[in-house]
Design a protein around this motif. Structure first.
Motif, PDB file in Angstrom:
ATOM      1  N   GLY A  76      79.037  47.205  -2.507  1.00 33.54           N
ATOM      2  CA  GLY A  76      79.347  46.408  -3.691  1.00 33.54           C
ATOM      3  C   GLY A  76      78.739  46.966  -4.962  1.00 33.54           C
ATOM      4  O   GLY A  76      79.387  47.022  -6.006  1.00 33.54           O
ATOM      5  N   VAL A 132      76.624  39.368  -2.832  1.00 34.83           N
ATOM      6  CA  VAL A 132      77.712  40.321  -2.654  1.00 34.83           C
ATOM      7  C   VAL A 132      78.705  39.719  -1.674  1.00 34.83           C
ATOM      8  O   VAL A 132      78.314  39.215  -0.614  1.00 34.83           O
ATOM      9  CB  VAL A 132      77.197  41.681  -2.131  1.00 34.83           C
ATOM     10  CG1 VAL A 132      78.360  42.609  -1.770  1.00 34.83           C
ATOM     11  CG2 VAL A 132      76.294  42.347  -3.160  1.00 34.83           C
ATOM     12  N   GLN A 156      81.096  36.894 -13.628  1.00 36.16           N
ATOM     13  CA  GLN A 156      82.363  36.159 -13.521  1.00 36.16           C
ATOM     14  C   GLN A 156      82.466  35.190 -14.698  1.00 36.16           C
ATOM     15  O   GLN A 156      81.680  34.255 -14.810  1.00 36.16           O
ATOM     16  CB  GLN A 156      82.427  35.403 -12.194  1.00 36.16           C
ATOM     17  CG  GLN A 156      82.346  36.299 -10.957  1.00 36.16           C
ATOM     18  CD  GLN A 156      83.389  37.391 -10.972  1.00 36.16           C
ATOM     19  OE1 GLN A 156      83.062  38.574 -11.062  1.00 36.16           O
ATOM     20  NE2 GLN A 156      84.649  37.008 -10.878  1.00 36.16           N
ATOM     21  N   VAL A 174      85.066  44.623  -9.429  1.00 35.19           N
ATOM     22  CA  VAL A 174      84.894  43.469  -8.560  1.00 35.19           C
ATOM     23  C   VAL A 174      86.271  42.846  -8.378  1.00 35.19           C
ATOM     24  O   VAL A 174      86.847  42.285  -9.315  1.00 35.19           O
ATOM     25  CB  VAL A 174      83.911  42.443  -9.171  1.00 35.19           C
ATOM     26  CG1 VAL A 174      83.816  41.206  -8.291  1.00 35.19           C
ATOM     27  CG2 VAL A 174      82.537  43.073  -9.351  1.00 35.19           C
ATOM     28  N   GLY A 187      81.935  43.109  -3.699  1.00 34.50           N
ATOM     29  CA  GLY A 187      81.633  43.135  -5.117  1.00 34.50           C
ATOM     30  C   GLY A 187      80.384  42.327  -5.403  1.00 34.50           C
ATOM     31  O   GLY A 187      80.020  41.426  -4.636  1.00 34.50           O
ATOM     32  N   TYR A 229      78.656  39.513  -7.118  1.00 33.22           N
ATOM     33  CA  TYR A 229      78.959  38.240  -7.775  1.00 33.22           C
ATOM     34  C   TYR A 229      77.702  37.567  -8.321  1.00 33.22           C
ATOM     35  O   TYR A 229      77.814  36.616  -9.112  1.00 33.22           O
ATOM     36  CB  TYR A 229      79.676  37.311  -6.809  1.00 33.22           C
ATOM     37  CG  TYR A 229      81.105  37.738  -6.540  1.00 33.22           C
ATOM     38  CD1 TYR A 229      82.148  37.329  -7.356  1.00 33.22           C
ATOM     39  CD2 TYR A 229      81.405  38.574  -5.473  1.00 33.22           C
ATOM     40  CE1 TYR A 229      83.455  37.733  -7.132  1.00 33.22           C
ATOM     41  CE2 TYR A 229      82.712  38.982  -5.219  1.00 33.22           C
ATOM     42  CZ  TYR A 229      83.734  38.555  -6.051  1.00 33.22           C
ATOM     43  OH  TYR A 229      85.019  38.980  -5.832  1.00 33.22           O
TER      44      TYR A 229
END
Length: 295
Positions: free
Chosen positions: A172, A218, A247, A279, A285, A287
């Motif tokens: 990630g 992740v 995000q 991502v 990814g 997060y």
């Protein structure tokens, strides 16, 4: 790169750089308190165990600034804990310390998270903006419902799972961080999410600053990330919790808002040498960040 000077003149007195590992931790704590950063002495000690850096010290031992870098293998590093007193910042102290840090980093690709005040400096040093980091924090209300269908699949991970965690994190983050994973695991609680026996998501929580920080997180989707966060919030009702994510909207941010972790501030992620890994759903990814200094 030209070797930067070890000293700089600040009006009537001279500052010198000193290895941050040799500086009194209480002095470093006072420096971060001066800019209203939440790091406790123990947080400073944990960062010094992972990275390298310098502090700007005057003739009588006062600390006016700091800068650190954290190697993740031979190809990547993150930069953080770049703090300058207002007087030092006015006289170019941030650039002076950053030039020393960049020389130490060599040819590694670099990642940092910039405050608004430092943004122009980093751009002038060749860093390029990549994303916004949303600092979400508040008094946790973990009874908020996470996305359905995943919460029951989250499990507590044991030390024997750390190699799996480190491999997923590397996928990630885009570089291996086994030293970071091992150090965080000493004090963090780790939860994981498996699919067909394969680890597809993990998250950690640990004491930091004013309370608890959740990160890194992740996963292969926002829904998985939200389910991991929901599990990590268990037992923290009414306590101060922080999570930093890139995000902007979506299931994770919606869950954080419902769980009491509302937007407090933003910083910008910049890189030099290569962009951030994408991502996107279906692949690991990041997060939730480990910390601004560690990304």
């Amino acid at each position: 790169m030209t070797t930067p000077p070890n000293t700089m003149r600040l009006k009537s007195f001279e500052l010198a750089t000193q290895d941050i590992a040799t500086v009194d931790v209480d002095a470093l704590h006072g420096l971060s308190l001066g800019v209203e950063w939440p790091h406790r002495p123990g947080d400073w000690e944990a960062l010094r165990a992972l990275g390298h850096g310098v502090a700007a010290i005057d003739e009588i031992g006062r600390v006016f600034g700091s800068a650190m870098w954290f190697p993740h293998g031979e190809e990547c590093a993150t930069i953080g804990m770049v703090i300058t007193s207002p007087r030092l910042q006015t006289h170019g102290g941030g650039r002076w310390m950053m030039e020393r840090i960049l020389r130490q980093c060599g040819e590694r690709r670099l990642i940092l998270n910039s405050t608004r005040a430092a943004y122009r400096l980093y751009v002038s040093l060749g860093f390029e903006p990549q994303a916004t980091v949303y600092q979400c924090q508040g008094q946790a209300t973990p009874a908020a419902a996470p996305p359905p269908g995943l919460a029951d699949a989250v499990e507590v991970l044991a030390p024997a799972d750390l190699d799996e965690v480190a491999a997923l994190d590397a996928a990630g983050f885009g570089a291996g961080r086994p030293r970071l994973m091992a150090q965080l695991a000493r004090t963090a609680e780790i939860r994981g999410l498996r699919r067909d026996g394969r680890l597809v998501g993990y998250g950690m929580r640990r004491a930091f600053g004013r309370g608890t920080v959740i990160g890194p997180v992740v996963a292969e989707s926002e829904e998985e990330a939200a389910s991991l966060v929901a599990s990590l919030l268990a037992g923290l009702d009414g306590q101060f919790v922080r999570l930093d994510t890139r995000q902007e909207t979506g299931p994770l941010r919606s869950y954080l808002e419902a769980a009491g972790l509302r937007l407090f501030d933003t910083v910008r992620t910049l890189t030099r040498g290569a962009p951030l890994p994408l991502v996107e759903a279906g692949r690991p990814g990041v997060y939730g960040l480990a910390a601004h200094a560690l990304s």
